[in-house]
Design a protein around this motif. Structure first.
Motif, PDB file in Angstrom:
ATOM      1  N   TYR A 118       0.815  -1.214   0.000  1.00  0.00           N
ATOM      2  CA  TYR A 118       0.000   0.000   0.000  1.00  0.00           C
ATOM      3  C   TYR A 118       0.850   1.267   0.000  1.00  0.00           C
ATOM      4  O   TYR A 118       0.488   2.276  -0.614  1.00  0.00           O
ATOM      5  CB  TYR A 118      -0.937  -0.022   1.210  1.00  0.00           C
ATOM      6  N   ASN A 119       1.984   1.226   0.680  1.00  0.00           N
ATOM      7  CA  ASN A 119       2.863   2.402   0.718  1.00  0.00           C
ATOM      8  C   ASN A 119       3.382   2.733  -0.680  1.00  0.00           C
ATOM      9  O   ASN A 119       3.466   3.899  -1.067  1.00  0.00           O
ATOM     10  CB  ASN A 119       4.036   2.152   1.673  1.00  0.00           C
ATOM     11  N   ARG A 120       3.738   1.706  -1.425  1.00  0.00           N
ATOM     12  CA  ARG A 120       4.185   1.918  -2.805  1.00  0.00           C
ATOM     13  C   ARG A 120       3.020   2.348  -3.687  1.00  0.00           C
ATOM     14  O   ARG A 120       3.180   3.162  -4.601  1.00  0.00           O
ATOM     15  CB  ARG A 120       4.804   0.637  -3.361  1.00  0.00           C
ATOM     16  N   TYR A 121       1.861   1.795  -3.415  1.00  0.00           N
ATOM     17  CA  TYR A 121       0.662   2.103  -4.206  1.00  0.00           C
ATOM     18  C   TYR A 121       0.358   3.591  -4.166  1.00  0.00           C
ATOM     19  O   TYR A 121       0.031   4.206  -5.186  1.00  0.00           O
ATOM     20  CB  TYR A 121      -0.508   1.292  -3.657  1.00  0.00           C
ATOM     21  N   LEU A 122       0.479   4.199  -2.999  1.00  0.00           N
ATOM     22  CA  LEU A 122       0.173   5.623  -2.859  1.00  0.00           C
ATOM     23  C   LEU A 122       1.127   6.507  -3.664  1.00  0.00           C
ATOM     24  O   LEU A 122       0.747   7.593  -4.108  1.00  0.00           O
ATOM     25  CB  LEU A 122       0.235   6.023  -1.382  1.00  0.00           C
ATOM     26  N   LYS A 123       2.358   6.041  -3.874  1.00  0.00           N
ATOM     27  CA  LYS A 123       3.388   6.843  -4.536  1.00  0.00           C
ATOM     28  C   LYS A 123       3.558   6.527  -6.021  1.00  0.00           C
ATOM     29  O   LYS A 123       4.202   7.297  -6.740  1.00  0.00           O
ATOM     30  CB  LYS A 123       4.740   6.624  -3.840  1.00  0.00           C
ATOM     31  N   ASN A 124       3.015   5.410  -6.475  1.00  0.00           N
ATOM     32  CA  ASN A 124       3.304   4.914  -7.815  1.00  0.00           C
ATOM     33  C   ASN A 124       2.036   4.879  -8.661  1.00  0.00           C
ATOM     34  O   ASN A 124       1.187   3.996  -8.497  1.00  0.00           O
ATOM     35  CB  ASN A 124       3.922   3.516  -7.718  1.00  0.00           C
ATOM     36  N   GLU A 125       1.907   5.825  -9.568  1.00  0.00           N
ATOM     37  CA  GLU A 125       0.716   5.901 -10.418  1.00  0.00           C
ATOM     38  C   GLU A 125       0.593   4.676 -11.316  1.00  0.00           C
ATOM     39  O   GLU A 125      -0.517   4.215 -11.599  1.00  0.00           O
ATOM     40  CB  GLU A 125       0.766   7.174 -11.268  1.00  0.00           C
ATOM     41  N   SER A 126       1.728   4.140 -11.764  1.00  0.00           N
ATOM     42  CA  SER A 126       1.705   2.949 -12.613  1.00  0.00           C
ATOM     43  C   SER A 126       1.143   1.746 -11.859  1.00  0.00           C
ATOM     44  O   SER A 126       0.378   0.957 -12.406  1.00  0.00           O
ATOM     45  CB  SER A 126       3.106   2.626 -13.131  1.00  0.00           C
ATOM     46  N   LEU A 127       1.525   1.618 -10.592  1.00  0.00           N
ATOM     47  CA  LEU A 127       0.992   0.536  -9.770  1.00  0.00           C
ATOM     48  C   LEU A 127      -0.511   0.708  -9.567  1.00  0.00           C
ATOM     49  O   LEU A 127      -1.274  -0.260  -9.618  1.00  0.00           O
ATOM     50  CB  LEU A 127       1.719   0.500  -8.421  1.00  0.00           C
ATOM     51  N   GLN A 128      -0.952   1.930  -9.360  1.00  0.00           N
ATOM     52  CA  GLN A 128      -2.378   2.193  -9.212  1.00  0.00           C
ATOM     53  C   GLN A 128      -3.144   1.763 -10.467  1.00  0.00           C
ATOM     54  O   GLN A 128      -4.197   1.126 -10.376  1.00  0.00           O
ATOM     55  CB  GLN A 128      -2.605   3.682  -8.939  1.00  0.00           C
ATOM     56  N   LYS A 129      -2.596   2.109 -11.628  1.00  0.00           N
ATOM     57  CA  LYS A 129      -3.253   1.747 -12.890  1.00  0.00           C
ATOM     58  C   LYS A 129      -3.279   0.235 -13.089  1.00  0.00           C
ATOM     59  O   LYS A 129      -4.275  -0.335 -13.535  1.00  0.00           O
ATOM     60  CB  LYS A 129      -2.547   2.422 -14.065  1.00  0.00           C
ATOM     61  N   PHE A 130      -2.168  -0.414 -12.751  1.00  0.00           N
ATOM     62  CA  PHE A 130      -2.097  -1.868 -12.919  1.00  0.00           C
ATOM     63  C   PHE A 130      -3.104  -2.570 -12.017  1.00  0.00           C
ATOM     64  O   PHE A 130      -3.815  -3.482 -12.450  1.00  0.00           O
ATOM     65  CB  PHE A 130      -0.680  -2.367 -12.628  1.00  0.00           C
ATOM     66  N   VAL A 131      -3.182  -2.153 -10.758  1.00  0.00           N
ATOM     67  CA  VAL A 131      -4.143  -2.754  -9.830  1.00  0.00           C
ATOM     68  C   VAL A 131      -5.569  -2.532 -10.327  1.00  0.00           C
ATOM     69  O   VAL A 131      -6.408  -3.447 -10.286  1.00  0.00           O
ATOM     70  CB  VAL A 131      -3.959  -2.182  -8.407  1.00  0.00           C
ATOM     71  N   ASN A 132      -5.859  -1.342 -10.829  1.00  0.00           N
ATOM     72  CA  ASN A 132      -7.197  -1.084 -11.380  1.00  0.00           C
ATOM     73  C   ASN A 132      -7.482  -1.955 -12.597  1.00  0.00           C
ATOM     74  O   ASN A 132      -8.610  -2.410 -12.793  1.00  0.00           O
ATOM     75  CB  ASN A 132      -7.333   0.396 -11.744  1.00  0.00           C
ATOM     76  N   ASN A 133      -6.446  -2.192 -13.434  1.00  0.00           N
ATOM     77  CA  ASN A 133      -6.612  -3.078 -14.582  1.00  0.00           C
ATOM     78  C   ASN A 133      -6.936  -4.507 -14.157  1.00  0.00           C
ATOM     79  O   ASN A 133      -7.714  -5.203 -14.813  1.00  0.00           O
ATOM     80  CB  ASN A 133      -5.333  -3.091 -15.433  1.00  0.00           C
ATOM     81  N   LEU A 134      -6.328  -4.939 -13.051  1.00  0.00           N
ATOM     82  CA  LEU A 134      -6.595  -6.289 -12.540  1.00  0.00           C
ATOM     83  C   LEU A 134      -8.017  -6.411 -12.018  1.00  0.00           C
ATOM     84  O   LEU A 134      -8.579  -7.513 -11.968  1.00  0.00           O
ATOM     85  CB  LEU A 134      -5.607  -6.634 -11.424  1.00  0.00           C
ATOM     86  N   ASN A 135      -8.606  -5.293 -11.607  1.00  0.00           N
ATOM     87  CA  ASN A 135      -9.993  -5.238 -11.144  1.00  0.00           C
ATOM     88  C   ASN A 135     -10.239  -6.148  -9.939  1.00  0.00           C
ATOM     89  O   ASN A 135     -11.021  -7.106 -10.016  1.00  0.00           O
ATOM     90  CB  ASN A 135     -10.958  -5.606 -12.277  1.00  0.00           C
ATOM     91  N   PRO A 136      -9.601  -5.875  -8.797  1.00  0.00           N
ATOM     92  CA  PRO A 136      -9.866  -6.661  -7.589  1.00  0.00           C
ATOM     93  C   PRO A 136     -11.341  -6.572  -7.211  1.00  0.00           C
ATOM     94  O   PRO A 136     -11.946  -5.505  -7.267  1.00  0.00           O
ATOM     95  CB  PRO A 136      -8.994  -5.976  -6.527  1.00  0.00           C
ATOM     96  N   VAL A 137     -11.899  -7.700  -6.829  1.00  0.00           N
ATOM     97  CA  VAL A 137     -13.332  -7.769  -6.513  1.00  0.00           C
ATOM     98  C   VAL A 137     -13.522  -7.768  -5.001  1.00  0.00           C
ATOM     99  O   VAL A 137     -12.849  -8.504  -4.272  1.00  0.00           O
ATOM    100  CB  VAL A 137     -13.951  -9.037  -7.138  1.00  0.00           C
ATOM    101  N   GLY A 138     -14.422  -6.937  -4.518  1.00  0.00           N
ATOM    102  CA  GLY A 138     -14.680  -6.837  -3.089  1.00  0.00           C
ATOM    103  C   GLY A 138     -15.417  -8.039  -2.528  1.00  0.00           C
ATOM    104  O   GLY A 138     -16.087  -8.776  -3.262  1.00  0.00           O
ATOM    105  N   TYR A 139     -15.323  -8.236  -1.219  1.00  0.00           N
ATOM    106  CA  TYR A 139     -15.952  -9.396  -0.582  1.00  0.00           C
ATOM    107  C   TYR A 139     -17.466  -9.395  -0.784  1.00  0.00           C
ATOM    108  O   TYR A 139     -18.073 -10.449  -0.976  1.00  0.00           O
ATOM    109  CB  TYR A 139     -15.629  -9.408   0.920  1.00  0.00           C
ATOM    110  N   PHE A 140     -18.084  -8.221  -0.756  1.00  0.00           N
ATOM    111  CA  PHE A 140     -19.537  -8.138  -0.890  1.00  0.00           C
ATOM    112  C   PHE A 140     -19.978  -7.771  -2.307  1.00  0.00           C
ATOM    113  O   PHE A 140     -21.141  -7.420  -2.523  1.00  0.00           O
ATOM    114  CB  PHE A 140     -20.095  -7.119   0.110  1.00  0.00           C
ATOM    115  N   ALA A 141     -19.066  -7.844  -3.258  1.00  0.00           N
ATOM    116  CA  ALA A 141     -19.403  -7.547  -4.643  1.00  0.00           C
ATOM    117  C   ALA A 141     -20.278  -8.651  -5.239  1.00  0.00           C
ATOM    118  O   ALA A 141     -20.227  -9.812  -4.816  1.00  0.00           O
ATOM    119  CB  ALA A 141     -18.135  -7.393  -5.484  1.00  0.00           C
ATOM    120  N   GLU A 142     -21.075  -8.265  -6.226  1.00  0.00           N
ATOM    121  CA  GLU A 142     -22.011  -9.207  -6.856  1.00  0.00           C
ATOM    122  C   GLU A 142     -21.302 -10.460  -7.380  1.00  0.00           C
ATOM    123  O   GLU A 142     -21.764 -11.590  -7.172  1.00  0.00           O
ATOM    124  CB  GLU A 142     -22.728  -8.506  -8.015  1.00  0.00           C
TER     125      GLU A 142
END
Length: 391
Positions: free
Chosen positions: A283-307
């Motif tokens: 998470y510490n790297r995530y806050l500082k790294n825009e590329s990591l943010q984009k990659f994680v969003n591309n992976l599309n993590p699904v929440g526990y209560f998501a459909e």
């Protein structure tokens, strides 16, 4: 030209999680021919493993000619510990982000995250708990992955972004079902004497001293939850239970229940915890790294209560239920297994990647969170009923 920043992601070097993750990369635009070559070589690796290093190296040399991304490792899951080729690492350009995917032992993803050596990993909750219990205020409260971030009590950047939603074909339902598992208590016979309080069999065992067989990697998890339990570390829990005297039980990861059914073993109650493949991020790297943010969003993590997660939970529970039949003793309801009454208080509440530290707040929108949980449980029951009718 826009500069590409490298993101490092650790995944298992072989196995279903590895195969499913690479298959998912194809959906993100990665060269399908390259992925298929890697998968084809990996699927041959088990049969081509050898106890002799030189012999094992021959297959490695041939594989490297086709795809330069493999290396030799020791397959410790097999008794002879042969040398086997596994995925070592490869770089792909994914939506203008240069991503280095590295193969590791499953538990090493958590270790590398803890050592601040990678950006993200695909890790199961079982492996995460094994390697990071130290950071949690009370590891025994983390029975679902949605409770992990909330229970972090010591400084660390390790956070679960969400489920990877990796699936495999399930013969019982004849469809793809997510790779969910439970860490269940198993026994030799459905006629094993039941304790007075059947809902807490492990507390009963702690009191009366019966042996409980556990794989070595999970021993510390079990001892933390039940310090008085007579834990015996073994390589094969199912065989140890079968060969032991009457009354001995085991704790084992169960996904489909096929092996249990074939060996005449039974499963008791709710698991100590549920697990599945997760996207775990520094998470510490995530806050500082825009590329990591984009990659994680591309992976599309699904929440526990998501459909999507609710649908897959219904399928997994139904498949396990149908496969085991009355060999699942003291079976919990699907809604209680998904979210027990005490779970929201222990941190099982909705959060998003926009939420600070990716953990629910104790005061912010509590009523809204409780409403979402109740809605999720209604949806889960409806999906279960619908899928049951189709069987």
């Amino acid at each position: 030209m826009q500069q590409n920043f490298k993101v490092t992601c650790a995944i298992p070097r072989t196995g279903r999680t590895f195969e499913n993750f690479l298959a998912k990369l194809k959906l993100l635009g990665v060269d399908k021919e390259e992925i298929n070559k890697i998968l084809n070589i990996s699927k041959q690796s088990k049969s081509m493993s050898r106890t002799n290093f030189q012999e094992a190296s021959k297959f490695l040399i041939e594989s490297l000619k086709e795809m330069p991304c493999f290396g030799l490792f020791v397959d410790r899951k097999r008794s002879k510990r042969p040398y086997r080729i596994g995925f070592l690492g490869y770089e792909w350009l994914i939506n203008e982000i240069l991503v280095r995917v590295e193969g590791e032992e499953p538990h090493n993803g958590s270790s590398l995250m803890r050592l601040d050596e990678i950006d993200c990993a695909v890790v199961g909750l079982d492996e995460l708990l094994t390697m990071t219990q130290y950071y949690l205020r009370n590891p025994t409260l983390v029975t679902k992955w949605g409770m992990y971030n909330y229970n972090i009590d010591k400084p660390t950047g390790i956070r679960i972004a969400g489920s990877a939603q990796l699936t495999r074909y399930n013969k019982v339902l004849d469809c793809e079902v997510q790779d969910m598992v439970g860490f269940f208590l198993i026994a030799k016979s459905k006629h094993t004497p039941k304790p007075k309080h059947a809902d807490d069999f492990l507390s009963h065992l702690s009191t009366y001293g019966n042996r409980v067989f556990v794989k070595g990697r999970y021993v510390e998890i079990v001892k933390t939850a039940y310090p008085n339990l007579k834990v015996v570390s073994v390589e094969d829990v199912e065989d140890a239970v079968i060969e032991a005297e009457s009354g001995s039980v085991g704790l084992e990861i169960v996904q489909t229940g096929n092996t249990l059914r074939k060996k005449g073993l039974v499963l008791y109650g709710a698991p100590l915890f549920l697990s599945e493949s997760l996207y775990v991020v520094n998470y510490n790297r995530y806050l500082k790294n825009e590329s990591l943010q984009k990659f994680v969003n591309n992976l599309n993590p699904v929440g526990y209560f998501a459909e999507e997660h609710i649908q897959q939970f219904a399928l997994w529970y139904l498949a396990l239920e149908k496969n085991l039949g009355d060999s699942w003793i003291n079976k919990p309801s699907i809604t209680d297994l998904f979210c027990a009454p005490q779970d929201p208080e222990n941190g099982l509440r909705p959060y998003r990647l926009q939420t600070r530290y990716w953990q629910p707040d104790d005061f912010y929108k509590q009523n809204e969170a409780n409403d979402l949980i109740e809605q999720a449980k209604i949806k889960l029951q409806n999906y279960y009923n619908r899928y049951s009718l189709k069987q």
